[in-house]
Design a protein around this motif. Structure first.
Motif, mmCIF file in Angstrom:
data_model
loop_
_atom_site.group_PDB
_atom_site.id
_atom_site.type_symbol
_atom_site.label_atom_id
_atom_site.label_comp_id
_atom_site.label_asym_id
_atom_site.label_seq_id
_atom_site.Cartn_x
_atom_site.Cartn_y
_atom_site.Cartn_z
ATOM 1 N N HIS A 158 -22.223 89.007 50.669
ATOM 2 C CA HIS A 158 -21.428 88.574 50.530
ATOM 3 C C HIS A 158 -21.258 87.163 49.517
ATOM 4 O O HIS A 158 -21.987 88.121 47.781
ATOM 5 C CB HIS A 158 -22.583 86.888 51.547
ATOM 6 C CG HIS A 158 -23.820 86.140 50.697
ATOM 7 N ND1 HIS A 158 -23.658 86.029 49.410
ATOM 8 C CD2 HIS A 158 -25.084 87.326 51.563
ATOM 9 C CE1 HIS A 158 -25.392 85.987 49.779
ATOM 10 N NE2 HIS A 158 -25.778 86.002 50.168
ATOM 11 N N PRO A 159 -19.905 87.051 49.023
ATOM 12 C CA PRO A 159 -19.155 86.543 47.705
ATOM 13 C C PRO A 159 -21.265 85.837 47.587
ATOM 14 O O PRO A 159 -21.054 85.415 48.083
ATOM 15 C CB PRO A 159 -18.414 86.344 48.041
ATOM 16 C CG PRO A 159 -17.582 86.649 49.326
ATOM 17 C CD PRO A 159 -19.127 86.594 50.000
ATOM 18 N N VAL A 160 -21.156 85.709 45.739
ATOM 19 C CA VAL A 160 -22.081 84.639 45.121
ATOM 20 C C VAL A 160 -20.886 83.638 44.784
ATOM 21 O O VAL A 160 -19.682 84.234 44.224
ATOM 22 C CB VAL A 160 -22.771 84.795 44.484
ATOM 23 C CG1 VAL A 160 -23.640 86.347 45.213
ATOM 24 C CG2 VAL A 160 -22.340 86.580 43.262
ATOM 25 N N SER A 161 -21.567 82.725 44.440
ATOM 26 C CA SER A 161 -21.252 82.303 43.425
ATOM 27 C C SER A 161 -21.054 82.309 41.907
ATOM 28 O O SER A 161 -20.877 83.061 41.429
ATOM 29 C CB SER A 161 -21.835 79.844 43.374
ATOM 30 O OG SER A 161 -23.465 80.576 42.480
ATOM 31 N N GLU B 236 -24.346 82.093 39.799
ATOM 32 C CA GLU B 236 -24.950 82.906 40.390
ATOM 33 C C GLU B 236 -24.430 84.685 39.744
ATOM 34 O O GLU B 236 -24.779 85.644 38.941
ATOM 35 C CB GLU B 236 -24.767 83.580 41.864
ATOM 36 C CG GLU B 236 -25.719 84.480 42.612
ATOM 37 C CD GLU B 236 -27.660 84.625 42.413
ATOM 38 O OE1 GLU B 236 -28.084 85.604 42.650
ATOM 39 O OE2 GLU B 236 -28.052 83.149 41.554
ATOM 40 N N TRP B 237 -22.991 84.683 39.884
ATOM 41 C CA TRP B 237 -22.341 86.196 39.955
ATOM 42 C C TRP B 237 -22.672 85.916 37.845
ATOM 43 O O TRP B 237 -22.887 87.370 37.342
ATOM 44 C CB TRP B 237 -20.858 85.888 39.492
ATOM 45 C CG TRP B 237 -20.156 86.634 38.852
ATOM 46 C CD1 TRP B 237 -19.185 87.687 39.670
ATOM 47 C CD2 TRP B 237 -19.144 87.005 37.903
ATOM 48 N NE1 TRP B 237 -18.902 88.792 39.222
ATOM 49 C CE2 TRP B 237 -18.146 88.321 38.164
ATOM 50 C CE3 TRP B 237 -19.033 86.072 36.848
ATOM 51 C CZ2 TRP B 237 -17.564 88.708 36.857
ATOM 52 C CZ3 TRP B 237 -18.627 86.549 36.196
ATOM 53 C CH2 TRP B 237 -17.640 88.084 35.757
ATOM 54 N N ARG B 238 -22.653 84.932 37.301
ATOM 55 C CA ARG B 238 -22.255 85.059 36.063
ATOM 56 C C ARG B 238 -23.733 85.638 35.514
ATOM 57 O O ARG B 238 -24.572 85.971 34.002
ATOM 58 C CB ARG B 238 -22.164 83.885 35.337
ATOM 59 C CG ARG B 238 -20.772 83.585 34.769
ATOM 60 C CD ARG B 238 -20.585 82.117 34.067
ATOM 61 N NE ARG B 238 -18.629 81.832 33.950
ATOM 62 C CZ ARG B 238 -18.437 80.963 34.040
ATOM 63 N NH1 ARG B 238 -18.833 79.914 34.482
ATOM 64 N NH2 ARG B 238 -16.626 81.048 33.037
ATOM 65 N N ASP C 62 -32.051 95.721 44.973
ATOM 66 C CA ASP C 62 -31.239 95.269 44.726
ATOM 67 C C ASP C 62 -29.135 94.925 44.986
ATOM 68 O O ASP C 62 -28.824 94.512 44.516
ATOM 69 C CB ASP C 62 -30.950 93.454 43.360
ATOM 70 C CG ASP C 62 -31.456 94.789 42.280
ATOM 71 O OD1 ASP C 62 -31.456 95.435 42.389
ATOM 72 O OD2 ASP C 62 -31.344 93.903 41.376
ATOM 73 N N ILE C 63 -29.150 95.058 46.005
ATOM 74 C CA ILE C 63 -27.505 96.392 45.329
ATOM 75 C C ILE C 63 -27.062 95.057 46.051
ATOM 76 O O ILE C 63 -25.959 94.854 45.662
ATOM 77 C CB ILE C 63 -27.848 97.325 46.646
ATOM 78 C CG1 ILE C 63 -28.796 99.118 46.338
ATOM 79 C CG2 ILE C 63 -26.368 97.944 47.675
ATOM 80 C CD1 ILE C 63 -28.661 100.004 46.770
ATOM 81 N N PRO C 64 -26.930 94.784 47.171
ATOM 82 C CA PRO C 64 -26.150 93.646 47.506
ATOM 83 C C PRO C 64 -25.661 92.206 46.210
ATOM 84 O O PRO C 64 -24.606 92.212 45.948
ATOM 85 C CB PRO C 64 -26.800 92.138 48.313
ATOM 86 C CG PRO C 64 -28.256 93.606 49.129
ATOM 87 C CD PRO C 64 -28.661 94.194 48.175
ATOM 88 N N ARG C 65 -26.895 92.024 45.312
ATOM 89 C CA ARG C 65 -26.259 91.247 43.890
ATOM 90 C C ARG C 65 -25.679 91.904 42.822
ATOM 91 O O ARG C 65 -25.129 91.779 42.382
ATOM 92 C CB ARG C 65 -27.902 90.835 43.603
ATOM 93 C CG ARG C 65 -28.680 90.428 43.921
ATOM 94 C CD ARG C 65 -29.730 89.590 43.073
ATOM 95 N NE ARG C 65 -29.799 88.933 42.467
ATOM 96 C CZ ARG C 65 -29.718 88.888 41.232
ATOM 97 N NH1 ARG C 65 -30.776 89.989 40.763
ATOM 98 N NH2 ARG C 65 -29.466 87.874 40.459
ATOM 99 N N ILE C 66 -26.122 93.587 43.653
ATOM 100 C CA ILE C 66 -25.482 94.632 42.198
ATOM 101 C C ILE C 66 -23.938 95.063 42.851
ATOM 102 O O ILE C 66 -22.890 94.266 41.397
ATOM 103 C CB ILE C 66 -25.701 95.575 42.260
ATOM 104 C CG1 ILE C 66 -27.085 95.374 41.082
ATOM 105 C CG2 ILE C 66 -24.670 96.656 41.425
ATOM 106 C CD1 ILE C 66 -27.602 97.340 41.818
ATOM 107 N N LEU C 67 -23.670 94.454 44.264
ATOM 108 C CA LEU C 67 -21.959 94.712 44.570
ATOM 109 C C LEU C 67 -21.350 93.713 44.299
ATOM 110 O O LEU C 67 -20.460 92.811 43.821
ATOM 111 C CB LEU C 67 -22.015 95.158 45.759
ATOM 112 C CG LEU C 67 -22.394 96.999 46.236
ATOM 113 C CD1 LEU C 67 -22.802 97.015 47.936
ATOM 114 C CD2 LEU C 67 -21.462 97.398 45.876
ATOM 115 N N ALA C 68 -22.209 92.184 44.368
ATOM 116 C CA ALA C 68 -21.636 90.747 44.199
ATOM 117 C C ALA C 68 -20.816 91.226 42.917
ATOM 118 O O ALA C 68 -20.107 90.184 42.767
ATOM 119 C CB ALA C 68 -22.524 89.884 44.612
#
Length: 277
Positions: free
Chosen positions: A174-177, A180-182, A261-267
């Motif tokens: 899912h998208p992140v704030s 969090e993206w930074r 941590d693929i979800p975070r990498i993709l986000a």
């Protein structure tokens, strides 16, 4: 009502896409309706431990070939001992012995799952699968393109195969704030102004990383702040790294290796690609 006992049959359980999907699906299976089991035909693989942690037994029956008589005998004994109702196999190596089981037990239900196009390595494999696919109770394809490919090559009646798309768990992906993206980009040393193109796949020829490397320069001419991220490992890694060096792209192609941590990498990425051939 008696629970259905289901055996998932696969070559082994490394950290690949198919194997991760099996773990994800089985962890959510309704245990009031199903008793799941898994059998590997080569070796366990790292994801076998995760299945056993959630109470799903993993057996290993090494097959010397797809029609290994001793392997088939042991597999038939396992199906009988576990009182299996349904065998759900994945890819040609597992689909073949799974279907042979029906000759020992006509009441056994067998589902063969196709995950890629053109998976047959020889005309013998193709001819054998043309015969066996008709014997299964159901064949599944992960996409309409794969289904069309199987129908064409196996001359399979369309009613013998259906498409079952892989699902995406939106609780994980899912998208992140912006904050969090930074943070993720900082952890990975990705500039905030960069365009990140990410490819999550095993480093094998079929996934076609070479296509990305060979065409990266064209995109870099338009946007020098573009970076290509390869997430995964595999036998092609050394050759792909050498090709990257030969093209002078060491500063723009990043090999992250196997990650959890693929979800975070993709986000934190801008574009996700998968140019499988």
């Amino acid at each position: 009502m008696r629970k259905l006992r289901v055996l998932r049959l696969i070559t082994w359980l490394p950290t690949g896409g198919i194997e991760k999907k099996i773990v994800s699906v089985l962890s959510r299976l309704d245990r009031n309706s199903f008793d799941p089991f898994v059998c590997c035909l080569r070796e366990r693989g790292i994801l076998a431990d995760k299945l056993e942690e959630i109470g799903i037994p993993v057996e290993v029956i090494p097959f010397r070939s797809r029609l290994d008589p001793f392997g088939l005998w042991r597999l038939q004994r396992l199906v009988k001992r576990l009182n299996i109702d349904i065998v759900h196999s994945h890819m040609y190596r597992a689909n073949t012995p799974a279907t042979i089981l029906k000759f020992f037990n006509p009441h056994l239900r067998v589902i063969g799952h196709y995950h890629n196009v053109d998976t047959w390595e020889s005309w013998r494999q193709l001819r054998l699968d043309q015969w066996l696919a008709r014997k299964r109770d159901l064949n599944l394809a992960v996409s309409h393109a794969v289904r069309k490919n199987v129908i064409q090559h196996l001359r399979l009646p369309p009613e013998k195969i259906m498409t079952l798309h892989n699902g995406v768990d939106t609780n994980e992906f899912h998208p992140v704030s912006l904050e969090e993206w930074r943070l993720i980009r900082k952890e990975l040393s990705w500039p905030e102004e960069a365009v990140i193109i990410t490819m999550v796949a095993r480093l094998v020829r079929q996934k076609n990383h070479r296509f990305v490397i060979e065409n990266a320069s064209e995109l870099l001419r338009d946007n020098p702040q573009t970076f290509f991220v390869f997430v995964g490992s595999g036998p092609e890694e050394a050759a792909l790294r050498e090709l990257t060096r030969a093209r002078g792209l060491e500063n723009h192609i990043i090999f992250l290796g196997t990650r959890e941590d693929i979800p975070r990498i993709l986000a934190a990425s801008d574009i996700s690609i998968l140019p499988s051939s």
